[in-house]
Design an enzyme around this catalytic site. Structure first.
Site: not given
Length: 542
Positions: A60, A200, A324, A239, A243-244, A219, A258
């Site tokens: 990003r 995003k 990813r 990130s 989380k995932t 988030h 997410d």
């Protein structure tokens, strides 16, 4: 033009966008994979996956994101965190992008932002690249075919990577721009092929709109116990904090990985897919995510692979550490069919502590929960943003400052009120370093993190004895059958206790200095939760 599945009254032409070549509306996954391969945007991988590279930018570009300073929203935006763009500059950018796209093909997806029909947002995603169309179709919520005939977009995102904006003309900083105009109901993305900007930008938009409806945008990932949609856990974190990985628990039902909303009725996913980091991914530690990387239509981004066999290399980060994969939620075997759940019972705040100071798990009071939520301490991990090559300690308020258009205290107050109304238990979980700081210590074992989370979620950890942490004041379990006792006391994992104390004092100062910006906007109970070091030898709590 190929009208595909679209409301004839709501084509791009009817919206004033003319002069394009072929416009492909709402193509399904097989057609999008075929288009991407035919146009040399990617290659076919094992199992029918799509292997792509994002080129120059592999993460990003937060410094290139702007919010248009429209009169209708000017007083509501947190300008200390959001860079303003003049409305006239946005108009120039829009017209120049549309002129650039004339004579070119584009792809349109009509999708929902949000799985709850009471709060979802009708999004039109216009992309120059076929694989971007596949990506956003994967990541947002997909309408049923019969819904498309009456679909009316509320907001439009136009993404044209081949257009490079000019700072002097378009009011931006570089050859990349992400510009959000809430008044124009439009988002413009140009100069970057990194697909994460698509999702995003929608999340940033929902973060502005949902609080007006009393919904807390988060988030976070979320799951619930098998057979009990009211036993919900949410996992806040930036990130790379887990989380995932941690929400994809084979013993629980995945709601999403997410972005979620929390309404009076419960949790709902803002997305329809998952976007998982794949560096060092292993079938042993993350079997559910690994399985998706052999399924048709999964997008595998910026990974090195064998040219002939298409076998993936999960350790080669020569393109980026931010490799990813994107896959639809239903590719996870135990995913929720509704992407919704009840009121959260447990709230987990994930932090990646590069100092190696924080314990693997700690229990927070409601005031401490708001304190740590507003602090949003973690470490940016390599590759997630441009220029980040190793973990960098950072404070990202609400665990998502780049996506927060409003002041953080608004989101913090929503969380505090939700906790007060529901009695949810809050935990701080460190997935970062132990035994020393980054470069000296080692990464927290994922097995230990999973075991402690399981004990927290099933209630057994609450029965343990706790000590009050001398640096942060939260409660830390003394023992747990899930892990060795030494891991629960980070000072004991260091070979030099005094070096640990010095690192802890440094981290305390960083927290205190950072939190000063919030003190004028919070209540006294949260101020009282601000860090106050006490004498060593804190009492045992039950």
């Amino acid at each position: 033009m190929d009208f595909g599945r679209v409301n004839p009254a709501n084509t791009l032409t009817s919206a004033g966008i003319r002069g394009l070549c072929n416009v492909y509306y709402n193509l399904l996954e097989p057609a999008l994979v075929q288009e991407a391969i035919t146009r040399s945007e990617g290659v076919l991988g094992q199992g029918g996956t799509l292997l792509v590279s994002t080129g120059k930018y592999t993460g990003r570009s937060p410094r290139d994101k702007f919010v248009v300073e429209d009169p209708s929203v000017k007083d509501a935006i947190w300008w200390e965190n959001n860079t303003p763009m003049d409305p006239t500059a946005f108009d120039r950018l829009y017209h120049d992008m549309i002129d650039h796209m004339k004579g070119r093909d584009c792809f349109v997806q009509d999708l929902y932002g949000g799985a709850d029909s009471a709060y979802r947002l009708n999004m039109r995603m216009v992309t120059e690249l076929a694989w971007h169309s596949l990506f956003i179709r994967t990541m947002l919520c997909r309408p049923e075919p019969e819904e498309l005939g009456n679909f009316t977009p509320e907001f439009t995102v136009i993404n044209c990577p081949s257009f490079n904006p000019a700072p002097e003309r378009h009011g931006c900083r570089s050859d990349v721009v992400i510009a959000i105009s809430i008044q124009r109901k439009m988002i413009l993305i140009a100069g970057t092929e990194y697909a994460g900007e698509n999702k995003k930008s929608v999340f940033s938009l929902l973060n502005y709109l949902l609080p007006e409806q009393g919904v807390m945008p988060m988030h976070c990932s979320a799951n619930h116990a098998v057979g009990d949609e009211n036993d919900v856990a949410v996992f806040f974190g930036l990130s790379g904090t887990g989380k995932t990985t941690l929400s994809a628990d084979p013993n629980r039902v995945l709601i999403g990985d997410d972005e979620h909303g929390w309404s009076d009725h419960g949790i709902f996913n803002l997305e329809g897919g998952c976007y998982a980091k794949t560096i060092n991914l292993s079938a042993e530690a993350e079997p559910e995510i690994c399985a998706t990387m052999q399924k048709f239509g999964t997008i595998i981004e910026n990974m090195i692979y064998d040219e002939h066999t298409k076998e993936l290399d999960f350790e080669d980060d020569s393109l980026t550490a931010n490799m990813r994969c994107a896959y639809p939620l239903h590719y996870i075997a135990n995913a929720s069919g509704t992407a919704r759940g009840g009121i959260p019972k447990n709230i987990i705040m994930l932090t990646c502590d590069a100092f190696g100071v924080l314990p693997p798990i700690a229990r927070l009071s409601p005031a401490q929960a708001m304190y740590h939520f507003l602090s949003g301490f973690t470490s940016k991990v390599a590759g997630t943003e441009r220029g980040v090559t190793e973990p960098q300690p950072t404070f990202s308020t609400c665990f998502g400052a780049p996506f927060m258009p409003r002041r953080p205290e608004i989101y913090g107050a929503l969380l505090r009120d939700r906790i007060a109304a529901t009695g949810a238990t809050c935990w701080l979980v460190n997935t970062g370093w132990t035994g020393g700081a980054y470069g000296t210590g080692s990464r927290m074992p994922i097995r230990a993190t999973r075991a402690l989370l399981t004990a927290a979620l099933n209630g057994t950890l609450a029965a343990s004895e706790f000590r009050k942490d001398v640096n942060f004041g939260f409660e830390v379990p003394l023992t747990s059958p899930a892990v060795a006792d030494i891991l629960l006391d980070p000072r004991r994992t260091w070979s030099d206790g005094e070096a640990y104390d010095a690192a802890a004092r440094q981290l305390v100062r960083m927290f205190s200095d950072n939190f000063a910006r919030h003190e004028a906007h919070i209540d006294d109970d949260v101020k009282a939760a601000a860090i106050g070091c006490s004498a060593f030898g804190s009492p045992v709590l039950r």
